[in-house]
Design a protein around this motif. Structure first.
Motif, mmCIF file in Angstrom:
data_model
loop_
_atom_site.group_PDB
_atom_site.id
_atom_site.type_symbol
_atom_site.label_atom_id
_atom_site.label_comp_id
_atom_site.label_asym_id
_atom_site.label_seq_id
_atom_site.Cartn_x
_atom_site.Cartn_y
_atom_site.Cartn_z
ATOM 1 N N ALA A 20 0.831 -1.201 0.000
ATOM 2 C CA ALA A 20 0.000 0.000 0.000
ATOM 3 C C ALA A 20 0.867 1.253 0.000
ATOM 4 O O ALA A 20 0.557 2.243 -0.689
ATOM 5 C CB ALA A 20 -0.930 -0.009 1.211
ATOM 6 N N LEU A 23 2.250 1.701 -3.515
ATOM 7 C CA LEU A 23 1.190 2.163 -4.411
ATOM 8 C C LEU A 23 0.815 3.614 -4.137
ATOM 9 O O LEU A 23 0.509 4.368 -5.066
ATOM 10 C CB LEU A 23 -0.037 1.257 -4.286
ATOM 11 N N LEU A 101 -11.315 3.107 -0.333
ATOM 12 C CA LEU A 101 -10.257 2.234 0.189
ATOM 13 C C LEU A 101 -10.401 2.018 1.701
ATOM 14 O O LEU A 101 -9.796 1.102 2.246
ATOM 15 C CB LEU A 101 -8.872 2.790 -0.146
ATOM 16 N N LEU A 159 -10.361 2.856 -10.758
ATOM 17 C CA LEU A 159 -9.060 2.456 -10.232
ATOM 18 C C LEU A 159 -9.195 1.851 -8.833
ATOM 19 O O LEU A 159 -8.588 0.824 -8.520
ATOM 20 C CB LEU A 159 -8.120 3.657 -10.197
ATOM 21 N N THR A 160 -10.012 2.453 -8.008
ATOM 22 C CA THR A 160 -10.210 1.966 -6.640
ATOM 23 C C THR A 160 -10.851 0.588 -6.635
ATOM 24 O O THR A 160 -10.451 -0.292 -5.859
ATOM 25 C CB THR A 160 -11.066 2.952 -5.833
ATOM 26 N N CYS A 162 -10.631 -1.672 -9.022
ATOM 27 C CA CYS A 162 -9.602 -2.608 -9.493
ATOM 28 C C CYS A 162 -8.603 -2.921 -8.373
ATOM 29 O O CYS A 162 -8.287 -4.092 -8.118
ATOM 30 C CB CYS A 162 -8.849 -2.030 -10.683
ATOM 31 N N LEU A 163 -8.143 -1.895 -7.695
ATOM 32 C CA LEU A 163 -7.187 -2.072 -6.610
ATOM 33 C C LEU A 163 -7.792 -2.879 -5.459
ATOM 34 O O LEU A 163 -7.181 -3.831 -4.964
ATOM 35 C CB LEU A 163 -6.709 -0.706 -6.103
ATOM 36 N N LEU A 167 -6.585 -6.523 -4.029
ATOM 37 C CA LEU A 167 -6.114 -6.659 -2.657
ATOM 38 C C LEU A 167 -6.986 -7.587 -1.824
ATOM 39 O O LEU A 167 -6.481 -8.330 -0.984
ATOM 40 C CB LEU A 167 -5.997 -5.298 -2.002
#
Length: 170
Positions: A20, A23, A101, A159-160, A162-163, A167
């Motif tokens: 994290a 990233l 997130l 993007l969030t 996908c991330l 994770l």
């Protein structure tokens, strides 16, 4: 009862936290260099430096035979949510699409910690999110061009997701 022993869980969480951190550094560089966002880079790097110091201390502690208990896992998840909150405060607050997130530490807490602790973390996340709706460092670019701000928000949400998907499975 935790599905994994606290030392194993703590070590896995630490690897996730280092990822994290990396990233976040890449994301900050991409937002400033690639998107041209006028983010407060120095304070954000200060937050990330604090994260790196705690991660490094935890890494050394584990290498020297530290035996974390479940409470240490909870405390690091609380720390992680506060680091995220500080970064969000400096980058648009609740308007930042990366605010989702916050759900990642909650997912982990719900799976591995006692329910009361997970609920406590959830209450803290809701409080943080609520405060970010009022108190935050606004992004000047979003006020100048609302259409660009909306596109940025939609791409950030993509993007969030996908991330987070990667994770959660990891």
């Amino acid at each position: 009862m935790l599905p994994l022993s606290p030392p194993i869980l703590f070590a896995r969480l630490l690897r996730w936290r280092w990822m994290a951190w990396g990233l976040a550094l890449l994301g900050l560089a991409g937002a400033v260099r690639g998107l041209g966002l006028a983010l407060p880079v120095v304070p954000m790097l200060g937050v990330l430096a604090g994260m790196a110091v705690v991660n490094a201390a935890d890494t050394l502690w584990l290498r020297r035979g530290g035996q974390p208990q479940a409470r240490a896992v909870l405390l690091r998840l609380v720390w992680d949510t506060q680091i995220l909150g500080a970064l969000l405060f400096l980058s648009g607050g609740a308007n930042n699409p990366l605010v989702t997130l916050y759900l990642l530490p909650l997912v982990l807490a719900a799976v591995v910690l006692p329910a009361a602790w997970a609920w406590g973390l959830a209450a803290g996340v809701v409080l943080d999110y609520s405060l970010l709706m009022v108190y935050h460092w606004p992004l000047p670019e979003t006020a100048a061009d609302p259409a660009w701000a909306f596109r940025l928000h939609v791409v950030g949400m993509w993007l969030t997701v996908c991330l987070a998907a990667g994770l959660v499975v990891l």
